[in-house]
Write a protein that holds these residues in place. Structure first.
Motif, mmCIF file in Angstrom:
data_model
loop_
_atom_site.group_PDB
_atom_site.id
_atom_site.type_symbol
_atom_site.label_atom_id
_atom_site.label_comp_id
_atom_site.label_asym_id
_atom_site.label_seq_id
_atom_site.Cartn_x
_atom_site.Cartn_y
_atom_site.Cartn_z
ATOM 1 N N ASP A 1 1.005 -1.339 -0.028
ATOM 2 C CA ASP A 1 -0.130 0.133 -0.054
ATOM 3 C C ASP A 1 0.839 1.249 0.108
ATOM 4 O O ASP A 1 0.345 2.202 0.128
ATOM 5 C CB ASP A 1 -1.066 -0.101 1.073
ATOM 6 C CG ASP A 1 -0.206 -0.033 2.530
ATOM 7 O OD1 ASP A 1 0.877 0.005 2.583
ATOM 8 O OD2 ASP A 1 -1.114 -0.393 3.447
ATOM 9 N N ASP B 1 2.988 2.804 2.078
ATOM 10 C CA ASP B 1 2.771 3.758 3.201
ATOM 11 C C ASP B 1 4.136 3.703 3.839
ATOM 12 O O ASP B 1 4.278 4.137 4.991
ATOM 13 C CB ASP B 1 1.554 3.361 4.147
ATOM 14 C CG ASP B 1 1.536 2.169 4.862
ATOM 15 O OD1 ASP B 1 2.574 1.216 4.595
ATOM 16 O OD2 ASP B 1 0.801 1.637 5.430
ATOM 17 N N ASN C 1 -3.281 -2.569 8.530
ATOM 18 C CA ASN C 1 -3.592 -3.197 7.422
ATOM 19 C C ASN C 1 -2.598 -3.034 6.212
ATOM 20 O O ASN C 1 -2.234 -1.884 5.780
ATOM 21 C CB ASN C 1 -5.007 -2.768 6.960
ATOM 22 C CG ASN C 1 -5.676 -3.524 5.811
ATOM 23 O OD1 ASN C 1 -4.959 -3.994 4.700
ATOM 24 N ND2 ASN C 1 -6.852 -3.500 5.750
ATOM 25 N N PRO C 2 -2.109 -4.174 5.685
ATOM 26 C CA PRO C 2 -0.995 -4.051 4.468
ATOM 27 C C PRO C 2 -1.466 -3.463 3.179
ATOM 28 O O PRO C 2 -0.798 -3.308 2.236
ATOM 29 C CB PRO C 2 -0.520 -5.331 4.444
ATOM 30 C CG PRO C 2 -1.458 -6.456 4.922
ATOM 31 C CD PRO C 2 -2.173 -5.611 5.983
ATOM 32 N N GLU D 1 3.807 -4.636 8.837
ATOM 33 C CA GLU D 1 2.420 -4.256 9.140
ATOM 34 C C GLU D 1 1.604 -5.543 9.734
ATOM 35 O O GLU D 1 0.702 -4.932 10.637
ATOM 36 C CB GLU D 1 1.659 -3.868 7.892
ATOM 37 C CG GLU D 1 2.065 -2.614 7.116
ATOM 38 C CD GLU D 1 1.011 -1.681 6.706
ATOM 39 O OE1 GLU D 1 0.031 -1.321 7.589
ATOM 40 O OE2 GLU D 1 1.165 -1.222 5.618
ATOM 41 N N SER E 1 -3.637 3.102 7.164
ATOM 42 C CA SER E 1 -3.446 1.913 8.230
ATOM 43 C C SER E 1 -1.858 1.530 8.460
ATOM 44 O O SER E 1 -1.569 0.944 7.297
ATOM 45 C CB SER E 1 -4.295 0.706 8.383
ATOM 46 O OG SER E 1 -4.064 -0.040 9.200
ATOM 47 N N LYS E 2 -1.042 2.102 9.378
ATOM 48 C CA LYS E 2 0.453 1.855 9.234
ATOM 49 C C LYS E 2 1.021 2.080 10.617
ATOM 50 O O LYS E 2 0.293 2.550 11.696
ATOM 51 C CB LYS E 2 1.149 2.683 8.210
ATOM 52 C CG LYS E 2 0.979 4.180 8.518
ATOM 53 C CD LYS E 2 1.933 4.934 7.565
ATOM 54 C CE LYS E 2 1.782 6.417 7.709
ATOM 55 N NZ LYS E 2 2.638 7.143 6.844
ATOM 56 N N ASP F 1 -3.943 -1.252 3.204
ATOM 57 C CA ASP F 1 -4.530 0.246 3.339
ATOM 58 C C ASP F 1 -3.597 1.342 3.927
ATOM 59 O O ASP F 1 -3.024 1.202 4.899
ATOM 60 C CB ASP F 1 -5.724 0.099 4.441
ATOM 61 C CG ASP F 1 -6.480 1.595 4.881
ATOM 62 O OD1 ASP F 1 -5.984 2.649 4.100
ATOM 63 O OD2 ASP F 1 -7.209 1.540 5.610
ATOM 64 N N PRO F 2 -3.299 2.183 2.669
ATOM 65 C CA PRO F 2 -2.237 3.292 3.297
ATOM 66 C C PRO F 2 -2.484 4.042 4.411
ATOM 67 O O PRO F 2 -1.735 4.758 5.106
ATOM 68 C CB PRO F 2 -2.257 4.004 1.988
ATOM 69 C CG PRO F 2 -3.369 3.752 1.156
ATOM 70 C CD PRO F 2 -3.872 2.383 1.494
HETATM 71 CA CA LIG Z 1 -0.858 -0.043 5.677
#
Ligand SMILES: [Ca+2]
Length: 109
Positions: free
Chosen positions: A87, A89, A102-103, A96, A108-109, A105-106
Motif C-alpha cells: 500500500d 505507506d 492493514n498491509p 504491518e 493504516s500503518k 490500506d495506506p
Molecule cells: Ca498500511
C-alpha cells in the motif's frame, strides 16, 4: 414452470455466493495459520477493498493484488509478498502484519 426455473437460478446464485464466501474463509484460515500472532487481521478487509464483500464486490486492495491467486493446491504464498510495501505507506507488509495494521490500506500503518 416459471417458478421452478427461478428456483434453479436462485440455487445457482446461492451456490456461487457460498463458493466465493468459502474461498475467502479458507484464505482467512491460511492467513491465521501463517501469522498466528496476527489473527485479528484474518478478515476480509486485509485483502479486499470492502470489509464485507458481497458477490461481485470481491475487488482486492493492493495487498490482495500482490498476493494474487492461490496455487493449484489452493494455497496462498504469503511469504512472497512479506518484503513488499503493497500500500506504499512506508511499512513493509510483514511489519504491518506484525503490528496488526492493514498491509493493503495506506491509511493504516
Ligand atoms: Ca498500511
Amino acid at each position: 414452470m416459471k417458478s421452478s426455473r427461478i428456483t434453479v437460478l436462485a440455487a445457482i446464485a446461492a451456490l456461487g455466493l457460498s463458493t466465493a464466501a468459502l474461498a475467502t474463509m479458507d484464505a482467512q484460515k491460511q492467513f491465521a495459520a501463517a501469522y498466528p500472532d496476527s489473527k485479528a487481521l484474518a478478515k476480509c478487509s486485509t485483502c479486499h477493498a470492502k470489509a464485507m464483500p458481497k458477490k461481485g464486490e470481491a475487488d482486492v486492495n493492493a495487498y490482495g493484488k500482490a498476493l494474487g491467486k492461490p496455487d493449484a493446491a489452493g494455497k496462498y504464498d504469503f511469504a512472497k509478498v512479506e518484503k513488499m510495501d503493497s500500500d506504499a505507506d512506508g511499512v513493509s507488509n510483514l511489519d504491518e502484519i506484525k503490528k496488526g495494521t492493514n498491509p493493503g490500506d495506506p491509511a493504516s500503518k
